[in-house]
Design a protein around this motif. Structure first.
Motif, PDB file in Angstrom:
ATOM      1  N   THR A 159       0.687  -1.330  -0.045  1.00 57.49           N
ATOM      2  CA  THR A 159       0.073  -0.110  -0.072  1.00 57.49           C
ATOM      3  C   THR A 159       0.937   1.052  -0.242  1.00 57.49           C
ATOM      4  N   SER A 160       2.022   1.264   0.587  1.00 60.42           N
ATOM      5  CA  SER A 160       2.704   2.601   0.732  1.00 60.42           C
ATOM      6  C   SER A 160       3.542   3.039  -0.428  1.00 60.42           C
ATOM      7  N   ARG A 161       3.552   2.436  -1.444  1.00 60.61           N
ATOM      8  CA  ARG A 161       4.045   2.802  -2.934  1.00 60.61           C
ATOM      9  C   ARG A 161       3.096   2.171  -3.979  1.00 60.61           C
ATOM     10  N   VAL A 206      13.206   3.880  -4.234  1.00 60.63           N
ATOM     11  CA  VAL A 206      11.660   3.657  -3.727  1.00 60.63           C
ATOM     12  C   VAL A 206      11.707   3.746  -2.021  1.00 60.63           C
ATOM     13  N   ALA A 207      12.811   3.654  -1.430  1.00 60.03           N
ATOM     14  CA  ALA A 207      12.667   3.714   0.113  1.00 60.03           C
ATOM     15  C   ALA A 207      12.707   5.218   0.252  1.00 60.03           C
ATOM     16  N   GLY A 208      13.234   6.194  -0.573  1.00 57.35           N
ATOM     17  CA  GLY A 208      13.241   7.454  -0.207  1.00 57.35           C
ATOM     18  C   GLY A 208      13.829   8.031   0.734  1.00 57.35           C
ATOM     19  N   GLY A 215      10.894  12.774   0.428  1.00 53.82           N
ATOM     20  CA  GLY A 215       9.909  12.065  -0.480  1.00 53.82           C
ATOM     21  C   GLY A 215      10.456  10.755  -0.971  1.00 53.82           C
ATOM     22  N   HIS A 216       9.715  10.274  -1.961  1.00 50.91           N
ATOM     23  CA  HIS A 216      10.036   8.970  -2.416  1.00 50.91           C
ATOM     24  C   HIS A 216       9.610   8.778  -3.649  1.00 50.91           C
ATOM     25  N   SER A 217      10.349   7.912  -4.629  1.00 46.33           N
ATOM     26  CA  SER A 217       9.857   7.656  -5.934  1.00 46.33           C
ATOM     27  C   SER A 217       8.825   6.261  -5.937  1.00 46.33           C
ATOM     28  N   LEU A 251       8.253  -4.627  -0.679  1.00 43.21           N
ATOM     29  CA  LEU A 251       7.531  -3.330  -0.448  1.00 43.21           C
ATOM     30  C   LEU A 251       6.462  -3.737   0.731  1.00 43.21           C
ATOM     31  N   ARG A 252       5.950  -5.105   1.020  1.00 43.31           N
ATOM     32  CA  ARG A 252       5.218  -5.163   2.213  1.00 43.31           C
ATOM     33  C   ARG A 252       5.915  -4.854   3.736  1.00 43.31           C
TER      34      ARG A 252
END
Length: 376
Positions: free
Chosen positions: A30-32, A254-256, A260-262, A280-281
């Motif tokens: 959910t976070s990305r 992606v971690a950012g 912010g993050h990508s 990612l989870r």
């Protein structure tokens, strides 16, 4: 455990013992937001010679989209990973988009974006873009405005890019993704956005995004320059996502950071979906150390698969799908299975094993031995 023989450039062989298969979690995160640019499975009996129309194994191709959705990824359809521009013709690409869109509509939460380009028989880049854009919107996919070789060849300065893209963004009835593909992936795109100087080109690109921010869901940046990507994403208007296309530095992007993050739209996600989904989870849960622990071995694999010449990375992606049992033949449209040598492919196999990405090591060893017999 199963042992395989791996060739070296000096014509010698070494042994490598494959690890036990790893069980990965399956499910959403959910976070990305993350899209996997999916490869296509060629029909091994369909010709698929260089320059010939693409012939796909539709069952295997669509089943792989199901695999990606099951791991929580959106599918980025008919992009460069699918050999767009290097074997996948527009007629087949459009059929692929339509079939994938129909499949996406049959399930819940199946994100789909699809590539819009100029790679069909129309001389004017704007007209070509409009034709493909209409087809993709009609199919029900979110459009990705890919970089155009025709536009790169015709443009004389940044105003030509801004004119074409502004017209498209003013006309489209939904937010799109803008795609900036670097020359490592396609040398014909030199000077895109009106300058070979990346800083100057970025300024022109940001001018476009800021002028049409309400029509831009996000930008996909594939320049393989992590520092540049961080600077660009910090300069984007609020609400416009930065989808990393950096297949080298994606774990950190992606971690950012504190700013912010990508998000992600990556070809490598096609090959590493189980591990990336699990990572990612972990990021959802705030376990950043474990996130990096899972992803770092996949980054080593990705850096090899996407090594120079980077535009041949698709061969490694399809090779992995074959040794992992997702398709019956190591065949690609345009005959591109020959684009990487046996030493390169042996290292792909080894690194995939170290990343825990071989679901059936015995099958992988059997298929590898067959290929090794033919190529050495």
């Amino acid at each position: 455990m199963t042992t395989v023989r791996l060739p070296d450039a000096d014509r010698t062989f070494r042994s490598h013992r494959l690890g036990d298969p790893r069980t990965w979690d399956v499910g959403p995160f959910t976070s990305r937001v993350a899209f996997a640019a999916a490869h296509v499975v060629a029909d091994p009996f369909g010709g698929n010679a260089p320059g010939a129309p693409a012939r796909l194994d539709w069952d295997a191709t669509l089943a792989y989209r199901e695999h990606l959705w099951a791991h929580g990824f959106g599918v980025a359809e008919a992009m460069d990973t699918a050999q767009r521009g290097v074997g996948l013709d527009w007629a087949t690409a459009l059929e692929l988009i339509r079939r994938s869109a129909s499949l996406a509509a049959s399930g819940t939460g199946r994100r789909l974006v699809a590539g819009v380009g100029t790679d069909h028989d129309t001389a004017d880049p704007l007209t070509a873009y409009r034709e493909q854009l209409a087809d993709v919107v009609e199919a029900g996919a979110r459009p990705v405005l890919m970089c155009s070789r025709k536009l790169a060849a015709a443009a004389r300065g940044p105003e030509d890019y801004l004119k074409v893209y502004s017209a498209l963004l003013e006309e489209v009835d939904r937010p799109v993704v803008l795609h900036w593909l670097g020359t490592a992936f396609d040398p014909a795109l030199e000077g895109y956005w009106g300058s070979s100087d990346v800083g100057e080109a970025t300024g022109h690109f940001l001018d476009l995004v800021r002028a049409h921010a309400g029509k831009v869901d996000g930008v996909k940046v594939s320049l393989l320059d992590a520092a540049h990507e961080v600077g660009l994403r910090r300069a984007l208007p609020e609400g416009v996502r930065c989808y990393t296309g950096d297949d080298f530095a994606y774990p950190e992007l992606v971690a950012g950071d504190e700013v912010g993050h990508s998000d992600a739209l990556l070809g490598v996600l096609d090959a590493i979906a189980p591990a990336a989904s699990t990572a990612l989870r972990l990021l959802d849960a705030g376990d950043v150390p474990r996130y990096h622990e899972v992803l770092e071995p996949t980054a080593a694999l990705s850096r090899h698969v996407f090594g120079a010449p980077t535009f041949h990375y698709k061969t490694g992606v399809v090779f992995l799908a074959w040794v992992c049992g997702f398709q019956d033949a190591f065949t690609m449209v345009g005959g591109m299975q020959s684009a990487r040598d046996v030493v390169h492919l042996g290292e792909v196999l080894r690194l995939a094993d170290l990343a825990g990405l071989l679901p059936d090591p015995e099958l992988a060893a059997t298929r590898w031995a067959r290929l090794l017999d033919v190529l050495t």
